[in-house]
Design an enzyme around this catalytic site. Structure first.
Site, PDB file in Angstrom:
ATOM      1  N   THR A   1       5.095   2.909   1.416  1.00  0.00           N
ATOM      2  CA  THR A   1       6.296   2.760   2.230  1.00  0.00           C
ATOM      3  C   THR A   1       6.717   4.118   2.748  1.00  0.00           C
ATOM      4  O   THR A   1       6.486   5.145   2.090  1.00  0.00           O
ATOM      5  CB  THR A   1       7.434   2.114   1.418  1.00  0.00           C
ATOM      6  OG1 THR A   1       8.554   1.859   2.272  1.00  0.00           O
ATOM      7  CG2 THR A   1       7.866   3.011   0.272  1.00  0.00           C
ATOM      8  N   GLY A   2       7.302   4.129   3.935  1.00  0.00           N
ATOM      9  CA  GLY A   2       7.732   5.377   4.551  1.00  0.00           C
ATOM     10  C   GLY A   2       9.085   5.219   5.205  1.00  0.00           C
ATOM     11  O   GLY A   2       9.816   4.259   4.948  1.00  0.00           O
TER      12      GLY A   2
ATOM     13  N   ASP B   1       2.888  14.005  14.928  1.00  0.00           N
ATOM     14  CA  ASP B   1       3.113  13.776  13.499  1.00  0.00           C
ATOM     15  C   ASP B   1       1.795  13.874  12.726  1.00  0.00           C
ATOM     16  O   ASP B   1       1.512  13.044  11.862  1.00  0.00           O
ATOM     17  CB  ASP B   1       3.774  12.415  13.276  1.00  0.00           C
ATOM     18  CG  ASP B   1       4.542  12.342  11.963  1.00  0.00           C
ATOM     19  OD1 ASP B   1       4.838  13.410  11.385  1.00  0.00           O
ATOM     20  OD2 ASP B   1       4.854  11.229  11.519  1.00  0.00           O
TER      21      ASP B   1
ATOM     22  N   LEU C   1       0.815  -1.213   0.000  1.00  0.00           N
ATOM     23  CA  LEU C   1       0.000   0.000   0.000  1.00  0.00           C
ATOM     24  C   LEU C   1       0.843   1.256   0.000  1.00  0.00           C
ATOM     25  O   LEU C   1       0.412   2.302  -0.465  1.00  0.00           O
ATOM     26  CB  LEU C   1      -0.928   0.009   1.224  1.00  0.00           C
ATOM     27  CG  LEU C   1      -1.958  -1.120   1.310  1.00  0.00           C
ATOM     28  CD1 LEU C   1      -2.729  -1.021   2.622  1.00  0.00           C
ATOM     29  CD2 LEU C   1      -2.907  -1.061   0.129  1.00  0.00           C
TER      30      LEU C   1
ATOM     31  N   THR D   1       7.063  -0.488   5.677  1.00  0.00           N
ATOM     32  CA  THR D   1       6.191  -0.679   4.520  1.00  0.00           C
ATOM     33  C   THR D   1       4.847  -1.223   4.987  1.00  0.00           C
ATOM     34  O   THR D   1       4.798  -2.068   5.882  1.00  0.00           O
ATOM     35  CB  THR D   1       6.833  -1.660   3.522  1.00  0.00           C
ATOM     36  OG1 THR D   1       8.122  -1.166   3.145  1.00  0.00           O
ATOM     37  CG2 THR D   1       5.977  -1.818   2.279  1.00  0.00           C
ATOM     38  N   VAL D   2       3.774  -0.746   4.372  1.00  0.00           N
ATOM     39  CA  VAL D   2       2.425  -1.177   4.735  1.00  0.00           C
ATOM     40  C   VAL D   2       1.861  -2.040   3.609  1.00  0.00           C
ATOM     41  O   VAL D   2       1.935  -1.669   2.433  1.00  0.00           O
ATOM     42  CB  VAL D   2       1.497   0.025   4.992  1.00  0.00           C
ATOM     43  CG1 VAL D   2       0.096  -0.450   5.371  1.00  0.00           C
ATOM     44  CG2 VAL D   2       2.066   0.905   6.095  1.00  0.00           C
TER      45      VAL D   2
END
EC number: 2.7.11.-
Length: 622
Positions: free
Chosen positions: A322-323, A439, A320, A327-328
């Site tokens: 990545t950050g 955040d 879905l 990763t999701v």
């Protein structure tokens, strides 16, 4: 995840034939249990077990032996309310005791909270998940890792030093599993390795006892098998039959292999030391997460196999996004429930701190506009978090037109702003101590099937000061995302609820403009969206930052609500925190803006419903 009675911790209860690598002449058997020297069922063996006539299992006292290895004995400790703490004395013997590492003793009736392991299992978990309705006393954790400098626990520390009356159960942990109802014991024979009774080709491992004495264990060296103790037979070399290898070829390559072997040994030594360090760190991480999971009964525990199967082995097609931290993936469990699974990119202490933080905070709050944490998993030092699935992605994706869907209407944008503000206000004002998200940004605002917003990613969140104290902030190093970070917090390191207010102000400007928060294609003084917005709104030039996608539907009433929202964002973006409104004040202002725009509450829902229906008819759900 299938509906089975194990959503918190992995219950591992084995009953199978017990064997050890150290062999001896003959073996002794108790129905289903096979043992070899030095274990047996009579006084002639150094380590004696009893044979249960009912189950046919080896037992130590009243506890069934599940497994015996070269260095450990695993026993079953069923969860029992108000079991006298002195029952554990059965597992402290001349040749065995609970291991100091990878063990946690679960206790009840403690006079004081145990400082060595800050974990508490709530009554709800004990009653609902373990079917122990009469167990009213809370369960806390006694971590043996800090009790002594020995390899094993001290009976005095457990029974007397803990200040606890009851022994509820135990937890043993390995790199790949967390086992409730299981205790790991170390075993040894008397004497040090200098007075060893090990046979030839066997190594001796020393065991430091809690009384300062030493014990030892014998194990056949690698490549050998047999009887490690000084009994007839000893350890003999393993023989492997190889066909098709010519004797001359073997002799010719022997010299080369020796040279290569030296290099390999040097390299292996280097990596082995690094691996040992990493393994030790993973064990420490596992113990921390174990306590967090045990102390949060609302957070189910998934196995790695379930996570792997749900994501189709972490297939790219299920990714879905990545950050910076992971990763999701989209996932689906056997009950057809869709979930989002975050796989952390790093296994370092910082990443683990964020996982623990998120588990703590999300399990303690509930709000319709906060994403729900459905569970977690820990496998070989790697944590995973399982969330409810948000099929419409993030607010950022829609504002930047990354999903190929029509632009968000002003009605939806205003509704998303109101819902997000309600959730943040809940964290600040309805929770004690308050929670500062740290955040807030458009990529952390998720959208469900009906485009309701839900705030996610609590890894950086912090608890504020309790309302019992007058302090307005806490001092901590600035963390967050560039472009959203409160400039005064960045300057004086003072975190408060107004830091989230500033970040939310940036999100409001995104909702109005559709601009990126940081954009180097803009003029130098306008790279930062907050600076650009403050300048334009301050000069009465709101029209310069209105998203062109809204021009088709704009009308006087809508233009007025955009202006009102821009003025609210302007106040949120004040440099001095005392000039910013609170989130409660923001929600009230947003409510007034909604009423002005929609006219009535009923009109609001009618308009939103029509818009959602049109979007869903034009674009299938993902």
């Amino acid at each position: 995840m299938a509906e089975t009675p194990q959503p918190y911790l992995i219950f591992v209860f084995f009953v199978f034939t017990l064997t050890v690598a150290t062999q001896t002449t003959g073996s002794v058997k108790c129905k289903t249990s096979l043992l070899r020297y030095p274990f047996g069922f009579s006084d002639g063996y150094p380590i004696r077990f009893n044979c249960s006539e009912i189950t046919g299992e080896a037992v130590i006292g009243e506890f069934a032996v599940q497994e015996v290895t070269n260095s450990n004995i695993y026993v079953e400790i069923p969860p029992v309310c108000k079991r006298n703490i002195r029952k554990i004395e059965q597992l402290f013997r001349e040749n065995l005791a609970p291991s100091k590492l990878q063990n946690i003793i679960l206790v009840q009736g403690c006079k004081k909270q145990n400082k060595s392991s800050n974990c508490l299992i709530r009554n709800k978990f004990v009653e609902n998940r373990l079917n122990l309705s009469k167990c009213k006393s809370p369960v806390s954790c006694l971590d043996g890792a800090t009790t002594t400098t020995a390899d094993v626990m001290s009976l005095g520390d457990v029974v007397n030093g803990s200040g606890c009356k009851y022994w509820f159960s135990s937890i043993s942990q390995s790199q790949v599993s967390v086992n409730l109802g299981r205790l790991k014991l170390d075993w040894w024979l008397k004497g040090s390795c200098s007075n060893t009774t090990c046979s030839e080709n066997a190594d001796c491992a020393k065991v430091k006892l809690d009384d300062g004495g030493l014990g030892h264990r014998c194990t056949c060296r690698e490549g050998f098998s047999g009887k490690a103790f000084t009994v007839p037979g000893g350890c003999h070399r393993l023989v492997y039959k190889r066909k098709g290898l010519h004797k001359l070829v073997v002799l010719g390559t022997a010299g080369i292999l020796v040279g290569v072997l030296v290099i390999v040994v040097l390299i292996a030594t280097y990596f082995f030391r690094n691996k040992q360090s990493a393994s030790s760190e993973r064990a420490s991480i596992a113990n921390r997460l174990l306590c967090e999971l045990a102390g949060n009964s609302s957070v189910p525990f998934y196995t790695y196999k379930e996570i792997e199967k749900a994501t189709d082995s972490f297939s790219d097609k299920n990714m879905l996004g990545t950050g910076a931290y992971g990763t999701v993936y989209a996932g689906e469990f056997p009950n057809s429930s869709c979930v989002a699974i975050k796989r952390l990119k790093h296994k370092d202490t910082t990443s683990i701190d964020q996982v623990v933080n998120e588990i703590k905070l999300l399990s303690s709050v509930s709000h319709p506009n906060l994403v729900r944490l459905l569970g977690c998993c820990f496998a070989d030092g790697e944590p995973f978090l399982v969330y409810e699935f948000m099929p419409n992605g993030t607010l950022y994706q829609h504002l930047q037109h990354e999903r190929g869907q029509p632009p968000l209407s002003w009605q939806l944008r205003l509704a998303i702003a109101c819902q997000t503000a309600n959730a943040i206000a809940h964290l600040h004002s309805s929770v004690n101590p308050p929670i500062y998200h740290r955040d807030i940004k458009s990529s952390n605002i998720l959208l469900d099937h009906e485009f309701n917003s839900k705030i996610s990613d609590f890894g950086l969140s912090r608890l504020g000061m309790s309302t019992d104290f007058e302090a307005s902030h806490i001092s901590t190093a600035p963390q967050g995302t560039p472009g959203y970070l409160d400039p005064q917090y960045h300057q004086d390191f003072q975190l408060s609820d107004k830091s989230d207010v500033y970040s939310f102000g940036v999100v409001l400007v995104e909702i109005i403009s559709g601009f990126k928060v940081i954009d180097f294609t803009r003029p130098y003084s306008e790279v930062n969206l907050a600076s650009l917005a403050v300048d334009r709104i301050g000069r009465g030039r709101v029209v310069d930052i209105i998203d062109p996608c809204l021009n088709k539907e704009i009308n006087p009433k809508m233009f007025a609500s955009i202006h009102n929202l821009a003025e609210l964002a302007f106040r949120c973006l004040s440099f001095h925190r005392n000039m910013r409104p609170t989130m409660v004040e923001i929600t009230e202002d947003l409510h007034r803006i909604k009423l002005m725009h929609y006219g009535t509450e009923s009109g609001k829902f009618k308009n939103r419903s029509e818009i959602d229906m049109k979007r869903q008819q034009s674009f299938p759900r993902e």
